[in-house]
Design a protein around this motif. Sequence first.
Motif, PDB file in Angstrom:
ATOM      1  N   ILE A  95       0.195   1.249  -2.193  1.00  0.00           N
ATOM      2  CA  ILE A  95       1.451   1.226  -1.432  1.00  0.00           C
ATOM      3  C   ILE A  95       2.370   2.338  -1.935  1.00  0.00           C
ATOM      4  O   ILE A  95       3.050   3.002  -1.150  1.00  0.00           O
ATOM      5  N   CYS A 125      -0.551  -3.515   8.964  1.00  0.00           N
ATOM      6  CA  CYS A 125       0.892  -3.297   8.790  1.00  0.00           C
ATOM      7  C   CYS A 125       1.153  -2.411   7.573  1.00  0.00           C
ATOM      8  O   CYS A 125       1.914  -1.447   7.637  1.00  0.00           O
ATOM      9  N   ILE A 129       2.908   1.257   7.717  1.00  0.00           N
ATOM     10  CA  ILE A 129       4.265   1.514   7.217  1.00  0.00           C
ATOM     11  C   ILE A 129       4.269   2.642   6.188  1.00  0.00           C
ATOM     12  O   ILE A 129       5.138   3.516   6.209  1.00  0.00           O
ATOM     13  N   PHE A 157       2.598  -5.161  13.721  1.00  0.00           N
ATOM     14  CA  PHE A 157       3.979  -5.114  14.225  1.00  0.00           C
ATOM     15  C   PHE A 157       4.109  -4.175  15.424  1.00  0.00           C
ATOM     16  O   PHE A 157       5.169  -4.056  16.010  1.00  0.00           O
ATOM     17  N   ALA A 158       3.024  -3.465  15.776  1.00  0.00           N
ATOM     18  CA  ALA A 158       3.148  -2.356  16.725  1.00  0.00           C
ATOM     19  C   ALA A 158       2.982  -2.751  18.187  1.00  0.00           C
ATOM     20  O   ALA A 158       2.710  -1.894  19.016  1.00  0.00           O
ATOM     21  N   LEU A 506       4.282  -1.428  22.614  1.00  0.00           N
ATOM     22  CA  LEU A 506       4.956  -0.174  22.294  1.00  0.00           C
ATOM     23  C   LEU A 506       4.059   1.039  22.554  1.00  0.00           C
ATOM     24  O   LEU A 506       4.524   2.157  22.526  1.00  0.00           O
TER      25      LEU A 506
ATOM     26  N   LEU B  70       8.167  -9.661  13.250  1.00  0.00           N
ATOM     27  CA  LEU B  70       8.666  -8.288  13.103  1.00  0.00           C
ATOM     28  C   LEU B  70       7.917  -7.350  14.041  1.00  0.00           C
ATOM     29  O   LEU B  70       6.699  -7.446  14.173  1.00  0.00           O
ATOM     30  N   GLU B  72       8.016  -3.030  15.656  1.00  0.00           N
ATOM     31  CA  GLU B  72       8.194  -1.671  15.150  1.00  0.00           C
ATOM     32  C   GLU B  72       9.656  -1.328  14.860  1.00  0.00           C
ATOM     33  O   GLU B  72       9.978  -0.754  13.829  1.00  0.00           O
ATOM     34  N   ASP B  74      11.983  -3.274  14.038  1.00  0.00           N
ATOM     35  CA  ASP B  74      12.433  -3.980  12.828  1.00  0.00           C
ATOM     36  C   ASP B  74      11.968  -3.241  11.580  1.00  0.00           C
ATOM     37  O   ASP B  74      12.671  -3.189  10.567  1.00  0.00           O
ATOM     38  N   ILE B  75      10.767  -2.685  11.675  1.00  0.00           N
ATOM     39  CA  ILE B  75      10.223  -1.960  10.523  1.00  0.00           C
ATOM     40  C   ILE B  75      11.061  -0.715  10.259  1.00  0.00           C
ATOM     41  O   ILE B  75      11.355  -0.352   9.127  1.00  0.00           O
ATOM     42  N   CYS B 105       3.524  -8.406   3.712  1.00  0.00           N
ATOM     43  CA  CYS B 105       3.357  -6.952   3.509  1.00  0.00           C
ATOM     44  C   CYS B 105       4.522  -6.134   4.083  1.00  0.00           C
ATOM     45  O   CYS B 105       5.136  -5.338   3.383  1.00  0.00           O
ATOM     46  N   SER B 106       4.799  -6.358   5.368  1.00  0.00           N
ATOM     47  CA  SER B 106       5.788  -5.508   6.037  1.00  0.00           C
ATOM     48  C   SER B 106       7.152  -5.602   5.376  1.00  0.00           C
ATOM     49  O   SER B 106       7.767  -4.589   5.031  1.00  0.00           O
ATOM     50  N   ILE B 109       7.118  -4.058   1.858  1.00  0.00           N
ATOM     51  CA  ILE B 109       7.074  -2.588   1.761  1.00  0.00           C
ATOM     52  C   ILE B 109       8.389  -1.953   2.214  1.00  0.00           C
ATOM     53  O   ILE B 109       8.876  -1.010   1.594  1.00  0.00           O
ATOM     54  N   ILE B 110       8.971  -2.477   3.270  1.00  0.00           N
ATOM     55  CA  ILE B 110      10.217  -1.838   3.741  1.00  0.00           C
ATOM     56  C   ILE B 110      11.402  -2.241   2.867  1.00  0.00           C
ATOM     57  O   ILE B 110      12.503  -1.752   3.050  1.00  0.00           O
TER      58      ILE B 110
END
Lengths: 508, 445
Positions: A95, A125, A129, A157-158, A506, B70, B72, B74-75, B105-106, B109-110
């Motif tokens: 990461i 994800c 990211i 998330f995409a 998206l 979540l 995109e 939001d990321i 994870c999301s 990481i953010i």
Amino acid sequence: MRFAESIVFSGRLSTLYQLAKEKKIDTALQGSHTRPCKFWTAMKILSGMERTIVIAHGPSGCAYGVKQAYKLINCRNSGTPYEAVLTTSVNEKTIIYGGEKELREALLEVDRKYRPDVIVVATSCATGIIGDNVDAVVEGARAQIGAKLLPIHCEGFAGEYRSGFDLVFGELAKLMDPPTEESRKALSRSVNIIGSKMGPERTEVDTDVKELIRLVKGMGAQINAVIAGGCSLDELRRAPSAAVNCGLCYDIGYALGREMERIHGTPMNSTILPYGIEATKRWLATAARHLGLEKEADDLCGQEYEAIRAGHEVAKQRLIGKIGVIDGKDAVKSLSIAHMLERDFGMRAIICNFHPWSAEARQTSIDYLLEAGIDPEIIITKGALAFGRYESMRQSEEELLDYLGGLTKDSAVYFGSSLSFPSIPLVDLNAILNRPRFGYKGALKVAQCICKSFDCASRGRSRLTKEMVFPQDPNASIGAGNLGMKASASMPDCTFYGKGGMRRCLND
Amino acid sequence: MLKRLTFADTAHSKDPLLSCALEGVASVIAGIKDACVVIHSPQGCASAVNAAYDRHEIDLTKRKIGCTRLFESDIIMGATSKLERMIKQADENFKSRIMFVVGTCSADIIGEDMEAVCRGMRGEVGAKLIPIIAGGFRGNSNTGVDLGLEALLQLIAPSALRIKRTVNLIAPQATVNPGWQADLQWVKEILFELGISVMTTFACNTSLEEIEKAGTAQANLLLSHDAGYGFASRMHEIHGIPLILDDIPLPIGLENSNNWIRALGEHFSCSGKAEKIISRGEERVVGILRKRGMMMIPRYHNCRIAVASDMTFGVGLLRMLYLELEMLPELLIVKSSAPEGARLMEAELEELRISPEVVLDADGYQMKEALKAIEVDAVAGSAWESYIAEELGVKVAFDVFAPTNRVLYIQEPYWGYEGMLRLLQAFAGDWERAFRSKSIELDYL
């Protein structure tokens, strides 16, 4: 609550469709009504590719979940050998420093140890990211790898869940070879069945896909590939040369059919699902036109009908004029069943809780139905739009009971999940023994199921099973906001999702 | 030294046999009564949480799981306010006393500041908020169990009081027995019979009050060789509660059950009661097997067997297979590698004077390659190994561990005397099925 108060929409499909087009009805799908993420749906299609290894570029959990959910079922029910789902096991160090080097090494390793035909790199994800340049890694590794490489950007998330299906089918088209005159000639009597997922058909029961294959072969054609129901790279490469793509489902696979038509000119058989006699006849006739087998198809339809004629006529005699209330949760299927009930059995179809979202998202099937002159009644209640899948189910159940209160047990039948407990006879077409549902044989099977449910109407439904799904004790479900989804998509989701409406894909 | 098999081409690509840290964290939370969980994640992660609730067999109507879903945007923009709204919504709907706010994870990481969100909302919601960062990349499900347990430490009240003859039970869910709750129940019954009370179970149907008073227990008992060691060590550091019986295998098979109960009796000065349980247990096992299992002697004698499991059963089964069933463990495929468990395995093998090939931290590729490399007559494992065994021509596969094709409406123990009988019963059924004809010669008549 009086039933009238719980109605959100009552009218014809064409009216709902128009309202949706004109944005005069809210078509947003509740956040609680979808479950898997884009990664999961992408993997569902990829799991239907033979000799294909997926490297989930991410933590181990993403690959593990898919393996448990899809691959184990393929072993259990479809007789497939053990299939691996790989992960780059992204960790904290990755990461921070990125995982491109690990991915490159993983590609080389996988190619050496499995010697697959295709290696797919599916992003998660985490790697989406941190911005690993997966495309560049794949491009850089191509020269050293024997397998075809396919990067798929399917971070959870995409996009909403359906976007994963479209994305992968679109990407699979990249593995296809452009047709040549020679290849077209070789496959001039071959069909692709598109829109399948997960893997091969179950080995121990008849299935709808098996029935379609039998019918296609029955008119003298061959199957090139079932995409992606256990199809090989070779089948996929040849696919554009097939005479016609026949859709198994107009949601899943439609993107692939259109893409193949656009790029390679492979025609698509755009009819409704082959539920019932008329729809099957149309499905076969349209395919036959592209195969040059019109007469053979016509003869086959004659033979198939002859085999069920006696049973069909008896059933039709009994069913004509009766009402079929169809659960609209599975929108495309509900439209197909409505078509079958009206055309083949002379019944009156009413679709209950056809979500307004479907009126927008399922245009192809709706257009077909309306063009065919079928415009079923639609009823949408507040329950369909309630937040929380179990709440929605429970409220819809109450409203349904209220609505059906005016119908007698010998005048109407309900098509839906047996987790629902209507006051009229019920036909659950998802019950495993009710297969195939497609084709002539399927039409007779459905007819017999309806008659059987009328025969058993006096038995009523099990107090035991009803209590399992809808506990009498009000405390049993208070606060939970949900039931659990274990194995079947027809079971309600147990997760309470954040509000925010449905997001568009998206990538669209 | 363990005789470890090595494999080429496995450094960068794994075919995982364990889920991620999120599922492990959720498997701790699912064991706490009056708790709900909000996961700050895309919607797919909810499946891992649900898998943990499935393992706990939480009634479908009693699950309290929220997900921020979540996307995109939001990321890119951050989703703190979305999380706050979700926490409020979950609080209103679930009305739980405690809410675990888990970043996957999301969110991890953010850099979503989950702790700050929870701190800031303490006055606004009824539930006590406990943030846990559980990005799947932080480890496998065993690591997740440790992360979940670590988060519970803050709920344990400090106490100088030590209540005699009480124990805490740690990590009963970190095992491959699909009926692990029955093992836990067996442990509780044995403790009860020995006059020892369970203060707190971490965690299975455990209340907040029980967690708070865990600091008053006399000892900690770890019910896994795969997870929970770190938590036990921290309990010792913070509350001075020692971990006991961690140097012997868990009660799997006759002798291990005897040893485990005997060690409990010695520690709590109730050896007399322990010997009575042992004698009764042995009598039960021998009595049943004399009537039902005589055929297992010629079947299993020197049958070469591979075990594919976690460390808990990998260590625990050895003595039973080798000494009691007279099988020959030739291959141990272990999907985890807790160093404490590995040391115990080493000691056990040394004592038994056998040296099977061992794979630690095994993935699917290694599992299959190991089964190809080492010739065995039978495999004890999960449904996965039973399919691989079939593919490789290994005649007998005991499908006893999760994920199993065995349908279990009622949980069955594998620990203790009754558990040993259940395990042998499962073995016997699979053995019989392996040799039954699957074809009917219709022309025969």
